[in-house]
Write a protein that holds these residues in place. Structure first.
Motif, short mmCIF file in Angstrom:
data_model
loop_
_atom_site.label_atom_id
_atom_site.label_comp_id
_atom_site.label_asym_id
_atom_site.label_seq_id
_atom_site.Cartn_x
_atom_site.Cartn_y
_atom_site.Cartn_z
N SER A 75 31.48 -7.59 -8.61
CA SER A 75 30.26 -7.82 -8.48
C SER A 75 29.33 -6.40 -8.44
O SER A 75 30.12 -5.28 -8.51
CB SER A 75 29.89 -8.52 -6.92
OG SER A 75 30.58 -7.76 -5.79
N LEU A 76 28.10 -6.68 -8.09
CA LEU A 76 27.19 -5.45 -8.02
C LEU A 76 27.46 -4.56 -6.90
O LEU A 76 28.10 -4.93 -5.89
CB LEU A 76 25.89 -5.93 -8.17
CG LEU A 76 25.14 -6.49 -9.08
CD1 LEU A 76 23.83 -7.22 -8.79
CD2 LEU A 76 25.00 -5.75 -10.27
N ALA A 77 27.41 -3.31 -7.18
CA ALA A 77 27.83 -2.31 -5.92
C ALA A 77 26.87 -2.82 -4.84
O ALA A 77 27.32 -2.46 -3.73
CB ALA A 77 27.49 -0.69 -6.49
N SER A 78 25.68 -3.23 -5.13
CA SER A 78 24.92 -3.56 -3.89
C SER A 78 24.92 -4.58 -3.43
O SER A 78 24.52 -5.18 -2.37
CB SER A 78 23.47 -3.50 -4.50
OG SER A 78 23.20 -4.49 -5.37
N ALA A 79 26.04 -5.65 -4.02
CA ALA A 79 26.10 -7.08 -3.41
C ALA A 79 26.71 -6.83 -1.89
O ALA A 79 27.42 -6.00 -1.47
CB ALA A 79 27.20 -7.65 -4.21
N LYS A 80 26.39 -8.06 -1.07
CA LYS A 80 27.00 -8.13 0.12
C LYS A 80 27.88 -9.29 0.27
O LYS A 80 27.23 -10.32 -0.07
CB LYS A 80 25.70 -8.12 1.10
CG LYS A 80 24.77 -7.00 1.37
CD LYS A 80 25.59 -5.55 1.54
CE LYS A 80 24.59 -4.49 1.70
NZ LYS A 80 25.31 -3.30 2.02
N ILE A 81 29.04 -9.21 0.74
CA ILE A 81 30.00 -10.30 0.73
C ILE A 81 30.36 -10.58 2.19
O ILE A 81 30.84 -9.57 3.05
CB ILE A 81 31.46 -9.82 0.06
CG1 ILE A 81 30.85 -9.59 -1.55
CG2 ILE A 81 32.43 -10.88 -0.12
CD1 ILE A 81 32.19 -8.86 -2.37
#
Length: 258
Positions: A75-81
């Protein structure tokens, strides 16, 4: 669920038991304290499910944290999981695996039931390898002797498809995607139930051990948007017994041997 063959669980440290550590190309999963170990199903699901530009990702029933880590890698580096599990031991194990990974701040692991999850946002990507065995009727030594945590991880008594899909329809964005898997024998039941709740099945991946066997599991991609359903097939092993080129291509970003 099908356990991964031991020869796939390669370790550079020969002192580590292969049954407790699973090494991927970019991270390591310690699974000592988890009822359900890393298996072929979760690796196929995590490889097939592409978060793309998703900003908020949820992994339901994270176990070792394998799917959350696979989503973090893709995913994107900025994604929150957000990764949740009902079992405290699994949540602690997943937290440790996340802390030792390249993405210690990208993933937040919570020990909570799905019904108790408090989220500040909806999710544009949800993934789950849910418990999918029905509750056993009658006497079964194998099931009677399993731990409570393994029962939660394996059997739908802890998370029914209806419960899971009802949560998804409420917490998935209008353009988001939801990935899960269930036995192939339940494919029609699952798609019908999802449709009743408001989820359209847009893609299906039917997984076979080899060409001589019927599919044993179906991976689903669902959303609130109705599209023409695309059906694909994946054969894990070819005629010679080796992993098929399609399986290798699918899982190449994660398996050490591919």
């Amino acid at each position: 669920m099908v356990a991964l063959e031991h020869h796939v669980l390669e370790n550079t440290n020969k002192n580590i038991k292969r049954t407790t550590m699973f090494r991927c190309k970019q991270f390591v999963v310690n699974q000592t304290n988890c009822a359900m170990k890393v298996n072929t199903d979760s690796m196929i699901l995590g490889s097939w499910a592409k978060p793309n530009q998703s900003a908020h990702i949820l992994d339901i029933g994270t176990g070792t944290g394998i799917l959350a880590l696979m989503m973090a890698q893709q995913s994107l580096a900025s994604a929150k999981i957000t990764a949740i599990d009902i079992d405290e031991g699994a949540a602690l194990q997943a937290s440790a695996n996340v802390g030792a990974s390249p993405w210690p701040t990208k993933i937040v692991v919570q020990h909570t039931k799905l019904s108790d999850l408090v989220a500040d946002n909806t999710f544009d990507f949800i993934v789950s390898n849910p418990p999918y065995f029905e509750q056993v009727k009658g006497h079964s030594h194998a099931y009677n002797s399993q731990s409570d945590t393994r029962e939660q991880a394996r059997q739908t008594v802890s998370l029914t498809p209806a419960h899971l899909f009802s949560f998804v329809i409420e917490h998935l964005t209008s353009t988001g995607e939801f990935y899960c898997l269930y036995p192939f024998a339940r494919e029609s039941e699952i798609t019908d139930l999802a449709a009743e709740i408001g989820l359209a099945t847009n893609r299906i991946l039917r997984v076979q051990h080899n060409d001589q066997h019927s599919p044993y599991v179906t991976v689903f991609c669902m959303s609130k948007q109705h599209k023409k359903s695309v059906i694909e097939n994946l054969v894990i092993r070819d005629e010679s017994g080796d992993y098929s080129s399609r399986f290798k291509a699918l899982c190449r970003d994660f398996y050490l041997r591919f």
